[in-house]
Design an enzyme around this catalytic site. Structure first.
Site, short mmCIF file in Angstrom:
data_model
loop_
_atom_site.label_atom_id
_atom_site.label_comp_id
_atom_site.label_asym_id
_atom_site.label_seq_id
_atom_site.Cartn_x
_atom_site.Cartn_y
_atom_site.Cartn_z
N HIS A 221 -10.48 1.21 1.49
CA HIS A 221 -10.26 2.18 2.55
C HIS A 221 -11.50 2.04 3.44
CE1 HIS A 221 -8.92 6.09 4.37
NE2 HIS A 221 -10.14 5.97 4.82
N HIS B 43 1.63 5.38 -1.73
CA HIS B 43 1.31 6.56 -2.55
C HIS B 43 2.59 7.12 -3.14
CE1 HIS B 43 -2.83 6.67 -1.00
NE2 HIS B 43 -2.26 6.22 0.12
N LYS C 24 -9.37 -0.39 -6.23
CA LYS C 24 -9.39 0.29 -4.93
C LYS C 24 -10.71 0.99 -4.68
CE LYS C 24 -7.83 2.04 -1.12
NZ LYS C 24 -6.63 2.64 -0.61
N HIS D 284 -4.77 -0.62 5.58
CA HIS D 284 -4.32 0.17 6.74
C HIS D 284 -5.26 0.08 7.95
CE1 HIS D 284 -7.07 3.02 4.98
NE2 HIS D 284 -6.22 3.62 4.18
N ASP E 249 1.46 2.66 3.55
CA ASP E 249 0.60 3.83 3.37
C ASP E 249 1.42 5.11 3.45
OD1 ASP E 249 -1.69 5.27 2.81
OD2 ASP E 249 -2.40 5.28 4.89
N HIS F 229 0.87 -1.20 0.00
CA HIS F 229 0.00 0.00 0.00
C HIS F 229 0.90 1.24 0.00
CE1 HIS F 229 -3.82 2.22 1.44
NE2 HIS F 229 -2.89 3.14 1.19
N1 LIG Z 1 -3.53 7.73 4.61
C1 LIG Z 1 -3.67 9.03 4.48
O1 LIG Z 1 -3.79 9.72 5.49
N2 LIG Z 1 -3.64 9.66 3.28
C2 LIG Z 1 -3.59 9.02 1.99
C3 LIG Z 1 -4.89 8.47 1.55
C4 LIG Z 1 -5.29 7.19 2.22
O2 LIG Z 1 -4.58 6.19 2.17
O3 LIG Z 1 -6.38 7.15 2.83
C5 LIG Z 1 -3.09 10.08 0.97
O4 LIG Z 1 -3.21 9.82 -0.24
O5 LIG Z 1 -2.59 11.12 1.38
ZN LIG Z 2 -3.17 5.13 1.50
ZN LIG Z 3 -6.81 5.06 2.74
#
Ligand SMILES: NC(=O)N[C@@H](CC(=O)O)C(=O)O
Ligand SMILES: [Zn+2]
Ligand SMILES: [Zn+2]
Length: 352
Positions: free
Chosen positions: A145, A24, A108, A183, A256, A22
């Site tokens: 999520h 970003h 997702k 998460h 995450d 997971h």
């Molecule tokens: N985890 C977070 O707090 N933020 C994530 C989005 C997500 O995973 O929910 C993001 O893209 O910034």
């Molecule tokens: Zn995330």
């Molecule tokens: Zn998320």
């Protein structure tokens, strides 16, 4: 795992190269800045599709994948495992195209309004049932999520309520759907996944293993500890640690890591997300060591994810050394900077 000493506090540990299930990576200059941090530790990552605009089609995912590979520094080996962002209007055919692509590994679910860039997310899962049936049929993992956004639900209860109101009805209607509860942050979620029958797994972040919600408010408001789902009470953190170190193969590593520019975190309405890509394996090592379970880290980080996603394990290894060092207070990110979790503080493991 091979320890340099055959005791519970080894001076180094060597693990099969892990994956991040997971992550970003964002896009553009941000992508170029953060990708090397991940690629030095992880061989593969499930790349989240919540860009602006979101990655909703196979052709968008193909283009995004090319941008990621183009941003990878020479000599680094890293495979982005792409995902599609489900909307109320994703046609069933798009799922078949995604499956046929070979490079899209999951779909997702962002409940509309639940988190960063979720405005295009799903307003009611019932609207997606035709598409979900195809996701189930082709055997693609469905990543959720797991938070409801109803205004009558307390922010800290959003995940627990999601289990009752969304997840259980969905899995009742689609018992063969492979779900990843992303998460997870509560005892409720850990228990649900542990006891549930059928195909389900869960990712757990390093920060939810290390911290409870006090951390957000210690000595003042500390925005770099704010993420979604938000950190919970200590009893929940302990339940997550038990799940991650239990040896149950349903639980696996997902950082995450969610970079936001420093200025948008330290802000009157700060963004949600912790930046952990810089030092993810060190943070996990710290969490597992605190639990006296370093010997459980390799399965969590390197075996359970591939087995859930039906992918081969990686071949290389990574080594972590017991060594205290000071994290940078911030690191460049495009035109801005990003503050790593615990920026400026000491950490006691170091990736060699
Ligand atoms: N985890 C977070 O707090 N933020 C994530 C989005 C997500 O995973 O929910 C993001 O893209 O910034
Ligand atoms: Zn995330
Ligand atoms: Zn998320």
């Amino acid at each position: 795992m091979s320890n340099s000493q055959a005791n519970s506090s080894p001076s180094s540990i060597t693990l099969t190269r892990p994956d991040d299930w997971h992550l970003h990576l964002r896009d553009g200059a941000t992508l170029a800045s953060v990708l090397p941090h991940t690629a030095r530790q992880f061989r593969r990552a499930i790349v989240m599709p919540n860009l602006k605009p979101p990655v909703t089609t196979t052709s968008q995912a193909a283009a995004y994948r090319e941008r990621i590979l183009a941003a990878l520094p020479e000599g680094m080996q890293f495979e982005p495992l792409m995902t599609l962002y489900l909307t109320d209007n994703t046609p069933p055919d798009e799922i078949r195209r995604a499956k046929d692509s070979g490079f899209i590994h999951a779909v997702k679910l962002y409940p509309a309004g639940a988190t960063t860039n979720s405005d295009a997310g799903v307003t009611a899962l019932k609207k997606c049932y035709k598409t979900l049936e195809v996701i189930q049929e082709v055997g693609m993992p469905f990543l959720v999520h797991g938070e409801v956004t109803d205004t009558d639900i307390d922010l800290f209860d959003r995940e627990a309520v999601f289990i009752d109101r969304v997840l259980q009805p969905l899995r009742h209607d689609m018992p063969a759907l492979k779900v990843v509860f992303e998460h997870i942050t509560t005892r409720d979620a850990a228990q649900y996944v542990d006891e549930a029958e059928g195909p389900i797994g869960a990712t757990i972040t390093a920060h939810h293993l290390l911290y409870n919600r006090n951390e957000i408010f210690k000595g003042g408001i500390r925005p770099h500890f704010y993420c979604l789902p938000v950190l919970k009470r200590e009893e929940h953190r302990q339940a997550l640690v038990r799940a991650a170190t239990s040896g149950n193969t349903k639980f696996f590593l997902g950082t995450d890591s969610a970079p936001h520019p420093k200025g948008l975190k330290e802000h009157a309405c700060g963004c949600a997300g912790c930046y952990t890509a810089l030092h993810a394996m060190e943070l996990y090592a710290q969490a597992f060591e605190q639990a006296g379970a370093l010997d459980k880290l390799e399965a969590f980080a390197s075996f359970n994810g591939p087995s859930f996603y039906q992918l081969p394990r990686n071949t290389g290894t990574v080594t972590l050394q017991r060594e205290s060092w000071t994290l940078p207070a911030e690191v460049p990110m495009g035109e801005a900077t990003v503050v790593p979790l615990n920026g400026g503080e000491q950490i006691h493991w170091k990736l060699v």
